[in-house]
Scaffold this active site. Structure first.
Site, PDB file in Angstrom:
ATOM      1  N   VAL A   1     -49.288  85.905 153.503  1.00 41.48           N
ATOM      2  CA  VAL A   1     -48.393  85.703 152.364  1.00 41.48           C
ATOM      3  C   VAL A   1     -48.174  87.065 151.702  1.00 41.48           C
ATOM      4  CG1 VAL A   1     -48.319  84.724 150.018  1.00 41.48           C
ATOM      5  CG2 VAL A   1     -48.975  83.280 151.955  1.00 41.48           C
TER       6      VAL A   1
ATOM      7  N   THR B   1     -51.013  84.462 159.580  1.00 39.98           N
ATOM      8  CA  THR B   1     -49.793  85.064 159.032  1.00 39.98           C
ATOM      9  C   THR B   1     -49.957  85.211 157.527  1.00 39.98           C
ATOM     10  OG1 THR B   1     -48.402  84.173 160.794  1.00 39.98           O
ATOM     11  CG2 THR B   1     -47.299  84.743 158.730  1.00 39.98           C
TER      12      THR B   1
ATOM     13  N   ILE C   1     -52.981  80.633 157.173  1.00 37.58           N
ATOM     14  CA  ILE C   1     -52.224  81.356 156.151  1.00 37.58           C
ATOM     15  C   ILE C   1     -53.162  82.346 155.478  1.00 37.58           C
ATOM     16  CG2 ILE C   1     -51.077  81.135 153.912  1.00 37.58           C
ATOM     17  CD1 ILE C   1     -49.308  80.251 156.244  1.00 37.58           C
ATOM     18  N   LYS C   2     -52.786  83.625 155.541  1.00 38.14           N
ATOM     19  CA  LYS C   2     -53.623  84.681 154.955  1.00 38.14           C
ATOM     20  C   LYS C   2     -53.228  84.938 153.509  1.00 38.14           C
ATOM     21  CE  LYS C   2     -55.123  88.508 157.182  1.00 38.14           C
ATOM     22  NZ  LYS C   2     -54.950  89.736 157.978  1.00 38.14           N
ATOM     23  N   LEU C   3     -54.235  84.946 152.662  1.00 39.96           N
ATOM     24  CA  LEU C   3     -54.043  85.220 151.236  1.00 39.96           C
ATOM     25  C   LEU C   3     -55.094  86.220 150.783  1.00 39.96           C
ATOM     26  CD1 LEU C   3     -53.845  81.459 150.387  1.00 39.96           C
ATOM     27  CD2 LEU C   3     -51.994  83.007 149.752  1.00 39.96           C
TER      28      LEU C   3
END
Length: 316
Positions: free
Chosen positions: A96, A94, A130-132
């Site tokens: 950011v 998911t 967590i995708k950044l």
């Protein structure tokens, strides 16, 4: 055996989609989402209940309309992720908000908030990535989150400098982009006839994979952004490959043998001293393609995030 099953013998296959029906059909281990994929899925009638729930959450949150939209947007991303997790054994990524790509502290805050929303639905952080964006600030944020036990997927990765900085920061997983690198070079000096071994996107992932294995970095390499099945087959053996439904379909329909192309090197080298911020920025800046594609990627994700928020605002 079809090619998709052949690839699964050597590589963990991940679905690059927000379309839950497609994910169920191709039975991947994991799934990745981003604002563009969520926007596309949000337009499909069968996911209306996920949007309505997010809208109700936003209203309950209160505050200004802008605050309600922000709350609904986060909730929608988590709703899709939670629904996807019902259909896969592994993890969902998911993202950011891309507008935080140059703000380390706000990226960390947003990541913790998204993890908290998942936990409220009874989903442990061990099932979330967590995708950044792989900016210097995004990589620093990921390094801190990893220390807190929140695993990260660093995306929009185009340069070797980005990959190396991620490994040195102890990031769980990186998503080097194949297709967008190919697009950039193809627009300037077309590869004709097409030879997959000379594809600059394929070569980039191969180089990163070899470097990580030779230096014993544990960061997972997940090739992403494919334009054609040849690119995927040329990277069979990569730790993971995230593939769109249309290419998963092509692979599933072809009954041809699959050969492993990437194998961990038996050669081992000492790790170099970690890059400083100045060294990272210089090395990344030397790669014109990477500078352009990272900037463009952040802008495009931000545009789709705004479109998603406009869609939610119209329903609030």
């Amino acid at each position: 055996m079809n090619q998709l099953d052949g690839i699964k013998q050597f590589t963990t296959v991940v679905a690059d989609s927000g379309d839950i029906e497609s994910i169920r059909h191709y039975q991947p281990q994991d799934a990745t989402t981003n604002p563009s994929l969520l926007l596309k899925a949000a337009g499909l009638e069968q996911y209306g209940h996920l949007i309505e729930d997010a809208i109700a959450w936003g209203k309950k949150h209160g505050g200004t309309q802008e605050q309600q939209v922000a709350a609904a947007s986060d909730k929608l991303a988590v709703n899709f992720g939670a629904e996807i997790l019902k259909s896969i054994p592994g993890r969902v990524s998911t993202e950011v908000d891309a507008r935080l790509s140059f703000d380390k502290e706000k990226s960390i805050e947003k990541a913790r908030h998204l993890v908290g929303l998942y936990q409220q639905q009874g989903i442990d952080k061990s099932r979330i990535l967590i995708k950044l964006a792989a900016t210097w600030e995004g990589i620093r944020a990921a390094g801190q989150l990893e220390k807190e036990g929140i695993n990260c997927n660093l995306t929009l990765l185009f340069s070797f400098a980005q990959a190396r900085a991620c490994a040195e920061a102890g990031v769980y997983l990186i998503s080097p982009f194949v297709g967008r690198i190919y697009d950039w070079y193809q627009a300037r000096s077309p590869l004709e006839p097409y030879v997959v071994e000379e594809d600059p996107g394929v070569k980039s992932v191969r180089n990163i994979y070899d470097y990580f294995k030779q230096h014993r970095y544990e960061t997972i390499v997940m090739g992403a952004s494919f334009r054609r099945t040849e690119q995927i087959l040329a990277l069979t053996g990569c730790d993971r490959l995230t593939i769109s439904p249309n290419l998963l379909k092509e692979l599933k329909e072809k009954e041809e043998p699959v050969i492993r192309k990437l194998v961990p090197s038996s050669q081992m080298f000492h790790r170099p001293t970690s890059m400083t911020e100045a060294e990272f920025r210089w090395e990344h800046n030397q790669d014109a393609m990477a500078v352009e594609k990272l900037s463009e990627g952040i802008r495009l994700f931000a545009v789709d995030q705004r479109k998603l928020e406009d869609l939610l605002a119209a329903k609030l």
